[in-house]
Write a protein that holds these residues in place. Structure first.
Motif, short mmCIF file in Angstrom:
data_model
loop_
_atom_site.label_atom_id
_atom_site.label_comp_id
_atom_site.label_asym_id
_atom_site.label_seq_id
_atom_site.Cartn_x
_atom_site.Cartn_y
_atom_site.Cartn_z
N ASN A 1 0.82 -1.20 0.00
CA ASN A 1 0.00 0.00 0.00
C ASN A 1 0.86 1.26 0.00
O ASN A 1 2.09 1.19 0.17
CB ASN A 1 -0.96 -0.03 1.19
N ALA A 2 0.24 2.40 -0.19
CA ALA A 2 0.95 3.66 -0.43
C ALA A 2 1.94 3.97 0.69
O ALA A 2 1.58 3.94 1.88
CB ALA A 2 -0.05 4.80 -0.57
N GLY A 3 3.19 4.24 0.30
CA GLY A 3 4.21 4.61 1.26
C GLY A 3 4.83 3.45 2.01
O GLY A 3 5.67 3.65 2.90
N SER A 4 4.46 2.21 1.68
CA SER A 4 4.99 1.06 2.41
C SER A 4 6.41 0.73 1.95
O SER A 4 6.81 1.04 0.83
CB SER A 4 4.08 -0.16 2.24
N ILE A 5 7.14 0.10 2.87
CA ILE A 5 8.55 -0.22 2.65
C ILE A 5 8.77 -1.70 2.91
O ILE A 5 8.63 -2.16 4.05
CB ILE A 5 9.45 0.62 3.57
N MET A 6 9.08 -2.45 1.87
CA MET A 6 9.38 -3.88 2.01
C MET A 6 10.88 -4.07 2.04
O MET A 6 11.60 -3.67 1.12
CB MET A 6 8.79 -4.68 0.84
N ARG A 7 11.36 -4.67 3.12
CA ARG A 7 12.78 -4.99 3.26
C ARG A 7 12.96 -6.50 3.25
O ARG A 7 12.23 -7.22 3.92
CB ARG A 7 13.33 -4.41 4.57
N VAL A 8 13.95 -6.97 2.49
CA VAL A 8 14.25 -8.39 2.40
C VAL A 8 15.69 -8.63 2.80
O VAL A 8 16.60 -8.00 2.25
CB VAL A 8 14.00 -8.91 0.97
N GLY B 1 -0.26 2.27 -4.72
CA GLY B 1 0.38 3.54 -4.43
C GLY B 1 1.89 3.38 -4.53
O GLY B 1 2.40 2.29 -4.80
N ASN B 2 2.61 4.46 -4.33
CA ASN B 2 4.07 4.41 -4.39
C ASN B 2 4.62 3.56 -3.26
O ASN B 2 4.16 3.65 -2.11
CB ASN B 2 4.65 5.82 -4.29
N ALA B 3 5.63 2.73 -3.54
CA ALA B 3 6.17 1.82 -2.54
C ALA B 3 7.65 1.56 -2.81
O ALA B 3 8.20 1.97 -3.84
CB ALA B 3 5.40 0.51 -2.53
N SER B 4 8.29 0.87 -1.87
CA SER B 4 9.73 0.62 -1.93
C SER B 4 10.01 -0.85 -1.64
O SER B 4 9.39 -1.44 -0.75
CB SER B 4 10.44 1.50 -0.89
N ILE B 5 10.96 -1.43 -2.40
CA ILE B 5 11.47 -2.78 -2.13
C ILE B 5 12.98 -2.70 -2.13
O ILE B 5 13.60 -2.26 -3.10
CB ILE B 5 11.01 -3.80 -3.20
N SER B 6 13.60 -3.15 -1.03
CA SER B 6 15.07 -3.21 -0.94
C SER B 6 15.48 -4.57 -0.41
O SER B 6 14.77 -5.20 0.38
CB SER B 6 15.60 -2.12 0.01
N THR B 7 16.64 -5.04 -0.85
CA THR B 7 17.14 -6.33 -0.38
C THR B 7 18.61 -6.23 -0.04
O THR B 7 19.36 -5.48 -0.67
CB THR B 7 16.91 -7.43 -1.44
N GLN B 8 19.02 -6.99 0.97
CA GLN B 8 20.43 -6.99 1.38
C GLN B 8 20.83 -8.38 1.81
O GLN B 8 20.00 -9.22 2.14
CB GLN B 8 20.65 -5.99 2.53
N GLY B 9 22.14 -8.66 1.75
CA GLY B 9 22.69 -9.89 2.30
C GLY B 9 23.20 -10.87 1.28
O GLY B 9 24.36 -11.24 1.29
N GLY B 10 22.35 -11.36 0.38
CA GLY B 10 22.77 -12.38 -0.56
C GLY B 10 23.62 -11.81 -1.68
O GLY B 10 23.25 -10.83 -2.31
N THR B 11 24.76 -12.44 -1.93
CA THR B 11 25.68 -11.92 -2.95
C THR B 11 25.93 -12.91 -4.09
O THR B 11 26.48 -12.53 -5.12
CB THR B 11 27.03 -11.56 -2.32
N GLY B 12 25.56 -14.18 -3.93
CA GLY B 12 25.82 -15.18 -4.96
C GLY B 12 24.82 -15.10 -6.10
O GLY B 12 23.81 -14.39 -6.04
N ALA B 13 25.09 -15.87 -7.15
CA ALA B 13 24.24 -15.84 -8.34
C ALA B 13 22.82 -16.31 -8.06
O ALA B 13 21.88 -15.91 -8.75
CB ALA B 13 24.87 -16.70 -9.44
N THR B 14 22.65 -17.16 -7.05
CA THR B 14 21.31 -17.67 -6.73
C THR B 14 20.78 -17.13 -5.42
O THR B 14 19.67 -17.48 -5.02
CB THR B 14 21.34 -19.21 -6.65
N ASN B 15 21.52 -16.27 -4.75
CA ASN B 15 21.08 -15.70 -3.48
C ASN B 15 20.48 -14.33 -3.74
O ASN B 15 21.13 -13.30 -3.58
CB ASN B 15 22.25 -15.57 -2.50
N LEU B 16 19.21 -14.33 -4.14
CA LEU B 16 18.61 -13.08 -4.56
C LEU B 16 17.10 -13.10 -4.35
O LEU B 16 16.50 -14.14 -4.04
CB LEU B 16 18.94 -12.79 -6.02
#
Length: 282
Positions: free
Chosen positions: A151-158, A176-191
């Motif tokens: 929903n509008a203004g929500s922030i999904m972190r993975v 509505g406008n939203a955000s998705i960010s991910t951190q941690g996995g660096t390998g070709a299949t860790n995404l």
């Protein structure tokens, strides 16, 4: 019912200024009723995670909705470590109402498919973590086949690690406008992978903008399906993998900082392309 990580289960509101508690619920849960987790209002990087409820009884069949106002819920194997034991595969709807984090924990080769929805209320900040406690020789993979509703203004972190992956096969719906960010996995299949119906709805999508002061190193997000959402996309950090020529629908793509775009398939005119999105470099 509300489950408060700063006190025992109760139907009264949380006292959000007291010390956080860590609760291990080792009994079997059953039924379809829901509960809400609340805890203290200490903020860390724009989220309120203090206070942990751990559920690890493999006999649990509970499938009711889980709501989070603040705090962390952990679903883990009984050993709670790198040993493969019976696992709690909670498959109810997860509702991030304001803040919070849900951690799914298992070991190498573990899998979990969730068919229930993952919902983010307007302006909510919610983190979903896939945590491999094994040797990291193979992935622990969580597949979210239910829709992710932002929903509008929500922030999904993975949050991933070197032995985990999250597949959103049920697609992402923008309300509505939203955000998705991910951190941690660096390998070709860790995404983080978005497939199925891709991204639909209406709104602008910010990718890896670390919204809410989430000071991490953003990583890889792949969109492997045709999207239909009405809106534009910004990429702020990390790597965006386009696995379909219409991965970003018809809107523009603006790169605002150091980031990379990769082709997951042949996007040339002689392949499955071309990509029609306007590209802006800021």
């Amino acid at each position: 019912m509300s489950w408060l990580a700063d006190r025992k289960a109760t139907t009264t509101p949380a006292v959000t200024t007291t010390a956080a508690r860590n609760i291990n619920f080792t009994g079997a849960l059953s039924g379809t009723g829901g509960f809400n987790l609340d805890s203290i209002d200490t903020a860390t990087a724009g989220n309120q995670l203090s206070g942990t409820l751990t559920i690890n009884n493999a006999a649990s069949t509970w499938s009711g909705p889980l709501g989070l106002t603040r705090g962390t819920v952990v679903f883990t194997n009984v050993a709670g470590g790198g040993t493969l034991t019976s696992y709690v595969g909670y498959n109810g709807a997860i509702n991030f109402n304001q803040f919070g984090r849900v951690i799914y924990r298992n070991v190498d080769g573990g899998t979990l498919t969730r068919s229930a929805a993952l919902n983010y209320a307007a302006a909510a900040v919610g983190e979903l973590s896939v945590d491999n406690l094994g040797a990291l020789a193979s992935n622990y993979t969580v597949t979210q086949s239910g829709a992710v509703n932002l929903n509008a203004g929500s922030i999904m972190r993975v949050s991933l690690d070197a032995g985990s992956a999250l597949n959103l096969t049920g697609g992402v719906v923008l309300n509505g406008n939203a955000s998705i960010s991910t951190q941690g996995g660096t390998g070709a299949t860790n995404l983080l992978t978005i497939s199925g119906t891709g991204i639909s709805g209406t709104g602008n999508l910010a990718i890896n903008d670390e919204a809410g002061a989430w000071a991490v190193t953003s990583q890889r997000i792949a969109i492997n399906a045709a999207s239909t959402f009405t809106g534009n996309t910004t990429l702020n950090e990390g790597i965006l993998i386009l696995g379909h020529k219409d991965a970003l629908s018809n809107g523009s793509l603006t790169i605002t900082a150091a980031a990379s775009i990769e082709a997951g398939v042949d996007l040339s005119a002689s392949g499955s392309g071309p990509v029609a999105n306007a590209l802006n470099m800021n």
